[in-house]
Motif scaffolding. Structure first.
Motif, PDB file in Angstrom:
ATOM      1  N   LYS A 261       0.728  -0.992  -0.060  1.00  0.00           N
ATOM      2  CA  LYS A 261      -0.201   0.310   0.055  1.00  0.00           C
ATOM      3  C   LYS A 261       0.842   0.933   0.120  1.00  0.00           C
ATOM      4  O   LYS A 261       0.798   2.406  -0.944  1.00  0.00           O
ATOM      5  CB  LYS A 261      -0.910  -0.069   1.230  1.00  0.00           C
ATOM      6  N   ARG A 262       2.029   1.686   0.628  1.00  0.00           N
ATOM      7  CA  ARG A 262       2.843   2.277   0.578  1.00  0.00           C
ATOM      8  C   ARG A 262       3.271   2.427  -0.765  1.00  0.00           C
ATOM      9  O   ARG A 262       3.505   3.466  -0.925  1.00  0.00           O
ATOM     10  CB  ARG A 262       4.036   2.215   1.622  1.00  0.00           C
ATOM     11  N   ASP A 263       3.838   1.388  -1.488  1.00  0.00           N
ATOM     12  CA  ASP A 263       3.899   1.643  -2.747  1.00  0.00           C
ATOM     13  C   ASP A 263       2.493   2.427  -3.732  1.00  0.00           C
ATOM     14  O   ASP A 263       3.363   2.040  -5.415  1.00  0.00           O
ATOM     15  CB  ASP A 263       4.890   0.186  -3.270  1.00  0.00           C
ATOM     16  N   GLY A 264       1.881   2.662  -2.703  1.00  0.00           N
ATOM     17  CA  GLY A 264       0.413   2.647  -4.467  1.00  0.00           C
ATOM     18  C   GLY A 264      -0.397   1.504  -4.709  1.00  0.00           C
ATOM     19  O   GLY A 264      -0.915   1.439  -6.020  1.00  0.00           O
ATOM     20  N   ASP A 265       0.598   0.560  -5.084  1.00  0.00           N
ATOM     21  CA  ASP A 265      -0.652  -0.803  -5.643  1.00  0.00           C
ATOM     22  C   ASP A 265      -2.369  -1.068  -4.478  1.00  0.00           C
ATOM     23  O   ASP A 265      -2.058  -0.745  -3.628  1.00  0.00           O
ATOM     24  CB  ASP A 265       0.266  -2.451  -4.528  1.00  0.00           C
ATOM     25  N   GLU A 266      -2.824  -1.695  -5.562  1.00  0.00           N
ATOM     26  CA  GLU A 266      -4.256  -1.802  -5.239  1.00  0.00           C
ATOM     27  C   GLU A 266      -4.356  -3.093  -4.009  1.00  0.00           C
ATOM     28  O   GLU A 266      -3.628  -4.287  -4.702  1.00  0.00           O
ATOM     29  CB  GLU A 266      -4.972  -1.891  -6.092  1.00  0.00           C
ATOM     30  N   LEU A 267      -4.577  -3.004  -2.637  1.00  0.00           N
ATOM     31  CA  LEU A 267      -4.902  -4.601  -2.374  1.00  0.00           C
ATOM     32  C   LEU A 267      -6.232  -5.278  -2.570  1.00  0.00           C
ATOM     33  O   LEU A 267      -7.069  -4.697  -3.122  1.00  0.00           O
ATOM     34  CB  LEU A 267      -4.546  -4.021  -0.847  1.00  0.00           C
ATOM     35  N   ASP A 268      -5.688  -6.689  -2.985  1.00  0.00           N
ATOM     36  CA  ASP A 268      -7.099  -7.623  -3.318  1.00  0.00           C
ATOM     37  C   ASP A 268      -8.019  -7.728  -2.185  1.00  0.00           C
ATOM     38  O   ASP A 268      -7.879  -7.521  -0.772  1.00  0.00           O
ATOM     39  CB  ASP A 268      -7.296  -8.897  -3.668  1.00  0.00           C
ATOM     40  N   ALA A 269      -9.186  -7.894  -2.208  1.00  0.00           N
ATOM     41  CA  ALA A 269      -9.798  -8.339  -1.048  1.00  0.00           C
ATOM     42  C   ALA A 269      -9.850  -8.814  -0.358  1.00  0.00           C
ATOM     43  O   ALA A 269      -9.647  -9.357   1.287  1.00  0.00           O
ATOM     44  CB  ALA A 269     -11.359  -8.721  -1.223  1.00  0.00           C
ATOM     45  N   ALA A 270      -8.929 -10.201  -0.400  1.00  0.00           N
ATOM     46  CA  ALA A 270      -7.883 -11.674   0.887  1.00  0.00           C
ATOM     47  C   ALA A 270      -6.924 -10.764   1.594  1.00  0.00           C
ATOM     48  O   ALA A 270      -7.005 -11.149   2.973  1.00  0.00           O
ATOM     49  CB  ALA A 270      -7.594 -12.361   0.178  1.00  0.00           C
ATOM     50  N   ASP A 271      -5.792  -9.890   1.094  1.00  0.00           N
ATOM     51  CA  ASP A 271      -5.520  -9.263   1.627  1.00  0.00           C
ATOM     52  C   ASP A 271      -5.704  -8.128   2.715  1.00  0.00           C
ATOM     53  O   ASP A 271      -5.464  -7.974   3.940  1.00  0.00           O
ATOM     54  CB  ASP A 271      -4.170  -8.387   1.194  1.00  0.00           C
ATOM     55  N   ILE A 272      -6.975  -7.290   2.464  1.00  0.00           N
ATOM     56  CA  ILE A 272      -7.222  -6.113   3.216  1.00  0.00           C
ATOM     57  C   ILE A 272      -8.004  -7.119   4.047  1.00  0.00           C
ATOM     58  O   ILE A 272      -8.324  -7.073   5.761  1.00  0.00           O
ATOM     59  CB  ILE A 272      -8.708  -5.517   2.297  1.00  0.00           C
ATOM     60  N   SER A 273      -8.889  -8.130   3.891  1.00  0.00           N
ATOM     61  CA  SER A 273      -9.542  -8.448   4.897  1.00  0.00           C
ATOM     62  C   SER A 273      -8.260  -9.862   5.572  1.00  0.00           C
ATOM     63  O   SER A 273      -8.653  -9.704   7.091  1.00  0.00           O
ATOM     64  CB  SER A 273     -10.407 -10.580   4.487  1.00  0.00           C
ATOM     65  N   SER A 274      -7.484 -10.259   5.941  1.00  0.00           N
ATOM     66  CA  SER A 274      -6.478 -11.017   6.470  1.00  0.00           C
ATOM     67  C   SER A 274      -5.350  -9.986   7.240  1.00  0.00           C
ATOM     68  O   SER A 274      -5.602 -10.203   8.805  1.00  0.00           O
ATOM     69  CB  SER A 274      -5.422 -11.646   5.598  1.00  0.00           C
ATOM     70  N   PHE A 275      -5.652  -8.601   6.840  1.00  0.00           N
ATOM     71  CA  PHE A 275      -4.846  -7.555   7.470  1.00  0.00           C
ATOM     72  C   PHE A 275      -6.550  -7.238   8.814  1.00  0.00           C
ATOM     73  O   PHE A 275      -5.779  -7.098  10.172  1.00  0.00           O
ATOM     74  CB  PHE A 275      -4.770  -6.415   6.834  1.00  0.00           C
ATOM     75  N   ILE A 276      -7.789  -7.203   8.491  1.00  0.00           N
ATOM     76  CA  ILE A 276      -8.577  -6.776   9.288  1.00  0.00           C
ATOM     77  C   ILE A 276      -8.849  -7.513  10.184  1.00  0.00           C
ATOM     78  O   ILE A 276      -8.490  -7.359  11.509  1.00  0.00           O
ATOM     79  CB  ILE A 276      -9.528  -6.203   8.502  1.00  0.00           C
ATOM     80  N   ALA A 277      -8.908  -8.014   9.979  1.00  0.00           N
ATOM     81  CA  ALA A 277      -8.163  -9.970  10.549  1.00  0.00           C
ATOM     82  C   ALA A 277      -7.486 -10.259  12.233  1.00  0.00           C
ATOM     83  O   ALA A 277      -7.856 -10.015  13.587  1.00  0.00           O
ATOM     84  CB  ALA A 277      -9.008 -11.216   9.727  1.00  0.00           C
ATOM     85  N   ALA A 278      -6.198  -9.672  11.255  1.00  0.00           N
ATOM     86  CA  ALA A 278      -5.523 -10.009  12.266  1.00  0.00           C
ATOM     87  C   ALA A 278      -5.864  -8.336  13.060  1.00  0.00           C
ATOM     88  O   ALA A 278      -5.239  -8.383  13.930  1.00  0.00           O
ATOM     89  CB  ALA A 278      -4.156  -9.726  11.754  1.00  0.00           C
TER      90      ALA A 278
END
Length: 435
Positions: free
Chosen positions: A10-27
């Motif tokens: 995200k710092r480098d400007g990439d678009e995160l997919d739903a799985a990335d976001i879901s796993s980060f928020i779950a953690a």
């Protein structure tokens, strides 16, 4: 999932997919991320932004990080309102009971102060005994029987947002459209709403000082919420001066009680409260037009029915049943009250609303760190609205402080936050637009 990799992308400007976001928020919800990692993620989003798809995924992940409420046994429309934050913005405290008195059920999940803005929960904690985080059964009972309940996030309701919210407050990442959108809407989706009306503030006291940015935020909120199945609209309102004539916690609660008791009429605050009541009633199908809806809201207020709803809500959530009749018995007063004199004669032409909010924090009425304790007694009252003619030395506000030194600092600061001119100013309307 490796948190730092998601942060880096995200710092480098990439678009995160739903799985990335879901796993980060779950953690995040599970307490597996450090405050440093949460703050780094928030800052990366602040700088790089998110696509609409990312915002939707973030909102849904945060809403799904806990339980979702169900209201199947309540035969009223389930509705709510949320503000993006302002100074002297205590609209929710009066609006919820007015809407409930008109036939809506209002399960209002509110937050604490963010940055220089006040928080509805901090104001409610001025009331002795009031339970900010009731269990699900009590929350449901109060909404069903009183018609509304204003509470904070419980540990099971969008818990990921609770932790992210606190870190944003102290890492200068509050004013991020993706994070604001996800924070607001995750709680609202989890609350099981059918309709939602949003108050998007614009001006020097808002997180969005620019009208264009405020419209972008309003559009983001409305599109994401409607896309998630909640009928939503947004009013853009002016925050170039405090909305109420008070800024603080107990002082704003007193203002609320005066409003419900009919002692605060024909003000900017009344205009906003009634506009949102009307929008909620029309959106929910209780009224066919804005004029009909406003008439219903005024009747609920003037008849005392809204005050009765508020009193019942407070009592059922542990507060005193006679709060409206006897506010001085329950709302603590600061030991020092000091008038702020006008520096010169003329018209109050402009003010630094954000500066006033910061001055409340300096008095002890807000937080610099998540764990800070608030002094609910302090703040400002009797703030004169812009467009008022004053004479040199005439009070433009009253400071409520814990000691003389703090009162003197706050009075000096407040005087610098106002500009007094010889010519009468042209004021902007308090309702700036509808999305």
């Amino acid at each position: 999932m490796i948190p730092q990799e998601i942060i880096r992308r995200k710092r480098d400007g990439d678009e995160l997919d739903a799985a990335d976001i879901s796993s980060f928020i779950a953690a995040l919800a599970a307490g597996q991320l450090s405050e440093g990692q949460i703050g780094a993620f928030a800052m990366a989003v602040w700088f790089k932004g998110m696509s609409r798809a990312e915002i939707v995924d973030l909102t849904l992940a945060m809403a799904d990080s806990g339980n979702r409420l169900q209201w199947t046994d309540i035969d009223r429309p389930i509705a709510d309102k949320h503000s993006t934050g302002g100074v002297g913005d205590n609209v929710s405290l009066m609006l919820a009971p007015i809407a409930a008195a008109c036939g809506l059920a209002v399960p209002m999940i509110s937050g604490r102060g963010l940055g220089h803005t006040g928080g509805t929960l901090d104001k409610l904690e001025s009331i002795p005994g009031y339970i900010i985080t009731p269990d699900a059964n009590l929350f449901h009972k109060v909404v069903k029987e009183a018609g509304c309940a204003i509470i904070g996030q419980t540990g099971t309701l969008a818990p990921a947002d609770g932790r992210l919210y606190a870190v944003r407050d102290v890492t200068a990442t509050v004013d991020s459209i993706p994070l604001i959108t996800a924070s607001i809407l995750s709680k609202k989706l989890a609350a099981g709403l059918e309709t939602l009306v949003l108050d998007v503030k614009v001006g020097n006291g808002a997180f969005m000082a620019d009208r264009g940015q405020a419209e972008i935020l309003a559009q983001s909120l409305v599109e994401v919420a409607n896309g998630a199945g909640v009928k939503t609209s947004a009013l853009i309102t002016d925050m170039n001066q405090p909305l109420a004539d008070s800024a603080g916690n107990a002082v704003e609660m007193r203002n609320c009680l005066d409003f419900l008791a009919g002692r605060k009429k024909d003000t900017r605050l009344e205009t906003v409260v009634l506009a949102f009541a009307a929008e909620m009633l029309v959106k929910s199908g209780i009224a066919a037009s804005s004029d009909e809806a406003e008439t219903k809201a005024r009747r609920a207020l003037s008849s005392g029915k809204a005050a009765e709803v508020f009193a019942r809500m407070v009592s059922m959530l542990g507060g005193p049943a006679d709060l409206i009749e006897n506010p001085d018995r329950y709302l603590a007063r600061a030991p020092i009250e000091k008038p702020v004199p006008a520096a010169r004669s003329g018209w109050l032409a402009a003010c630094d609303a954000r500066g006033i909010g910061v001055s409340v924090i300096d008095l002890g009425g807000g937080r610099r760190h998540p764990a800070d304790r608030i002094d609910h007694r302090v703040g400002f009252s009797e703030l004169l609205p812009l467009g008022t003619r004053v004479n040199a030395g005439e009070p433009i506000a009253l400071v409520h402080a814990a000691d003389e030194a703090a009162a003197e600092r706050a009075a000096t600061a407040l005087a610098t936050h106002y500009r007094i001119t010889e010519d009468r100013p042209e004021l902007t309307p308090v309702i700036a637009g509808l999305v």
